[in-house]
Design a protein around this motif. Sequence first.
Motif, PDB file in Angstrom:
ATOM      1  N   GLN A  56       0.281  -1.346   0.780  1.00 44.71           N
ATOM      2  CA  GLN A  56       0.016  -0.155  -0.006  1.00 44.71           C
ATOM      3  C   GLN A  56       0.727   1.091  -0.472  1.00 44.71           C
ATOM      4  O   GLN A  56       0.508   1.844  -1.346  1.00 44.71           O
ATOM      5  CB  GLN A  56      -1.326  -0.279   1.325  1.00 44.71           C
ATOM      6  CG  GLN A  56      -1.804   1.414   0.766  1.00 44.71           C
ATOM      7  CD  GLN A  56      -2.990   1.202  -0.157  1.00 44.71           C
ATOM      8  OE1 GLN A  56      -3.453   0.048  -0.019  1.00 44.71           O
ATOM      9  NE2 GLN A  56      -3.438   2.012  -0.454  1.00 44.71           N
ATOM     10  N   ASP A  57       2.113   1.242   0.656  1.00 43.74           N
ATOM     11  CA  ASP A  57       2.274   1.996   1.072  1.00 43.74           C
ATOM     12  C   ASP A  57       3.460   2.927  -0.430  1.00 43.74           C
ATOM     13  O   ASP A  57       3.870   3.935  -0.576  1.00 43.74           O
ATOM     14  CB  ASP A  57       4.162   2.455   2.484  1.00 43.74           C
ATOM     15  CG  ASP A  57       2.687   2.711   3.797  1.00 43.74           C
ATOM     16  OD1 ASP A  57       1.781   2.421   3.574  1.00 43.74           O
ATOM     17  OD2 ASP A  57       2.815   2.377   4.356  1.00 43.74           O
ATOM     18  N   THR A  58       4.016   1.820  -0.984  1.00 46.29           N
ATOM     19  CA  THR A  58       4.788   1.970  -2.283  1.00 46.29           C
ATOM     20  C   THR A  58       3.644   2.052  -3.230  1.00 46.29           C
ATOM     21  O   THR A  58       4.142   3.104  -4.025  1.00 46.29           O
ATOM     22  CB  THR A  58       5.732   0.212  -2.801  1.00 46.29           C
ATOM     23  OG1 THR A  58       6.799  -0.421  -1.117  1.00 46.29           O
ATOM     24  CG2 THR A  58       6.626   0.151  -3.786  1.00 46.29           C
ATOM     25  N   ALA A  59       2.580   1.754  -3.503  1.00 46.15           N
ATOM     26  CA  ALA A  59       2.051   2.173  -4.676  1.00 46.15           C
ATOM     27  C   ALA A  59       1.650   3.390  -4.401  1.00 46.15           C
ATOM     28  O   ALA A  59       0.907   4.579  -5.149  1.00 46.15           O
ATOM     29  CB  ALA A  59       0.466   1.527  -4.237  1.00 46.15           C
ATOM     30  N   ASP A  60       0.697   3.889  -3.158  1.00 49.27           N
ATOM     31  CA  ASP A  60       0.537   5.313  -2.921  1.00 49.27           C
ATOM     32  C   ASP A  60       1.919   6.451  -3.031  1.00 49.27           C
ATOM     33  O   ASP A  60       1.786   6.949  -3.800  1.00 49.27           O
ATOM     34  CB  ASP A  60       0.362   5.717  -1.199  1.00 49.27           C
ATOM     35  CG  ASP A  60      -0.887   4.964  -0.786  1.00 49.27           C
ATOM     36  OD1 ASP A  60      -1.484   4.417  -1.686  1.00 49.27           O
ATOM     37  OD2 ASP A  60      -1.403   4.856   1.131  1.00 49.27           O
ATOM     38  N   LYS A  61       3.159   5.605  -2.491  1.00 51.51           N
ATOM     39  CA  LYS A  61       4.289   7.256  -3.230  1.00 51.51           C
ATOM     40  C   LYS A  61       4.556   7.225  -4.444  1.00 51.51           C
ATOM     41  O   LYS A  61       4.621   8.126  -4.908  1.00 51.51           O
ATOM     42  CB  LYS A  61       6.040   6.738  -2.505  1.00 51.51           C
ATOM     43  CG  LYS A  61       6.705   6.877  -1.995  1.00 51.51           C
ATOM     44  CD  LYS A  61       7.091   6.284  -1.168  1.00 51.51           C
ATOM     45  CE  LYS A  61       8.958   6.998  -1.293  1.00 51.51           C
ATOM     46  NZ  LYS A  61       9.714   6.931  -0.174  1.00 51.51           N
ATOM     47  N   ALA A  63       2.286   6.754  -6.967  1.00 51.16           N
ATOM     48  CA  ALA A  63       1.155   6.649  -7.506  1.00 51.16           C
ATOM     49  C   ALA A  63       1.797   8.770  -7.591  1.00 51.16           C
ATOM     50  O   ALA A  63       1.433   9.574  -7.950  1.00 51.16           O
ATOM     51  CB  ALA A  63       0.156   6.797  -7.343  1.00 51.16           C
ATOM     52  N   SER A  64       2.108   8.842  -6.362  1.00 48.45           N
ATOM     53  CA  SER A  64       2.142  10.701  -5.975  1.00 48.45           C
ATOM     54  C   SER A  64       3.245  10.517  -7.120  1.00 48.45           C
ATOM     55  O   SER A  64       2.872  11.857  -7.453  1.00 48.45           O
ATOM     56  CB  SER A  64       2.449  10.770  -4.530  1.00 48.45           C
ATOM     57  OG  SER A  64       2.709  11.763  -4.347  1.00 48.45           O
ATOM     58  N   ARG A  76      -6.025   2.240 -10.930  1.00 50.31           N
ATOM     59  CA  ARG A  76      -4.893   1.372  -9.545  1.00 50.31           C
ATOM     60  C   ARG A  76      -5.778   0.320  -9.605  1.00 50.31           C
ATOM     61  O   ARG A  76      -6.869   0.950  -9.002  1.00 50.31           O
ATOM     62  CB  ARG A  76      -4.572   2.647  -8.626  1.00 50.31           C
ATOM     63  CG  ARG A  76      -3.930   2.196  -7.181  1.00 50.31           C
ATOM     64  CD  ARG A  76      -4.067   2.757  -6.140  1.00 50.31           C
ATOM     65  NE  ARG A  76      -3.337   2.340  -5.457  1.00 50.31           N
ATOM     66  CZ  ARG A  76      -2.872   3.255  -4.328  1.00 50.31           C
ATOM     67  NH1 ARG A  76      -2.903   5.024  -4.499  1.00 50.31           N
ATOM     68  NH2 ARG A  76      -2.112   2.811  -3.019  1.00 50.31           N
ATOM     69  N   ASP A  78      -6.553  -2.831  -7.161  1.00 51.15           N
ATOM     70  CA  ASP A  78      -6.326  -3.221  -6.031  1.00 51.15           C
ATOM     71  C   ASP A  78      -6.381  -4.904  -6.752  1.00 51.15           C
ATOM     72  O   ASP A  78      -8.035  -5.243  -6.098  1.00 51.15           O
ATOM     73  CB  ASP A  78      -7.019  -2.635  -4.840  1.00 51.15           C
ATOM     74  CG  ASP A  78      -6.568  -2.969  -3.340  1.00 51.15           C
ATOM     75  OD1 ASP A  78      -5.644  -4.774  -3.732  1.00 51.15           O
ATOM     76  OD2 ASP A  78      -6.659  -2.788  -2.780  1.00 51.15           O
ATOM     77  N   GLN A  94      -0.839  -5.305  -6.427  1.00 50.59           N
ATOM     78  CA  GLN A  94      -1.753  -3.545  -6.994  1.00 50.59           C
ATOM     79  C   GLN A  94      -0.873  -3.537  -8.425  1.00 50.59           C
ATOM     80  O   GLN A  94       0.030  -3.877  -8.319  1.00 50.59           O
ATOM     81  CB  GLN A  94      -1.115  -2.575  -5.915  1.00 50.59           C
ATOM     82  CG  GLN A  94      -2.896  -2.613  -5.047  1.00 50.59           C
ATOM     83  CD  GLN A  94      -2.950  -1.105  -4.056  1.00 50.59           C
ATOM     84  OE1 GLN A  94      -2.539  -0.479  -4.514  1.00 50.59           O
ATOM     85  NE2 GLN A  94      -3.071  -1.251  -2.560  1.00 50.59           N
ATOM     86  N   ILE A  96      -0.259  -0.678 -10.824  1.00 50.57           N
ATOM     87  CA  ILE A  96      -0.598   1.034 -10.814  1.00 50.57           C
ATOM     88  C   ILE A  96      -0.359   1.243 -12.678  1.00 50.57           C
ATOM     89  O   ILE A  96       0.832   1.031 -13.047  1.00 50.57           O
ATOM     90  CB  ILE A  96       0.302   2.432  -9.922  1.00 50.57           C
ATOM     91  CG1 ILE A  96      -0.122   2.118  -9.114  1.00 50.57           C
ATOM     92  CG2 ILE A  96       0.137   3.707 -10.736  1.00 50.57           C
ATOM     93  CD1 ILE A  96       1.137   2.559  -7.751  1.00 50.57           C
TER      94      ILE A  96
END
Length: 172
Positions: A56-61, A63-64, A76, A78, A94, A96
């Motif tokens: 989750q954190d890797t995917a959030d980072k 995408a940002s 995205r 999941d 996930q 992206i």
Amino acid sequence: MLKIISVVAVALALSSCANVDNFLNTSDEVQSTPETMAATNAEKGLVTMQSSHSVQDTADKLASIIESKGMKVFARVDHQKNAQGADLTLRPTQVIMFGNPKAGTPLMNCEQSVAIDLPQKILISEDADKKVWLSYNNPEYLKERHNIKGCDTQLANIAKALEGVSKAAIAK
């Protein structure tokens, strides 16, 4: 005629079950060391890096970072959440999908079939040992797969962008 169609349908169903078993890789053999993972994925045309963050954190980072570079996140997915919706289990996984028409369009003008592999996709997944991996198609693989000629600069730029956003996403 109906009997033949029924036999064909049963044969297809059975063969698809065999393919599902192969796809799920139900063997007891687990290859998850960084060296093995990287070597296996290189054979598949993938570039793979280990992340020190959760999926989750890797995917959030990621995408940002993609958006901060002026690219667009188109989707995205999941897969774990989708599996849960079907009462199935899956480790965190996930994908992206992202891109920039200024990079993809010239590549498609070189060889239009590459559009099947665009927009770019990055997979972030957790293995059985709780290690998190980030993987994407190696642009050299796409060059070979689609017999792309005359777009070495575009492919190099795409490779540089993929490596840059990926390394930034997995950095501590």
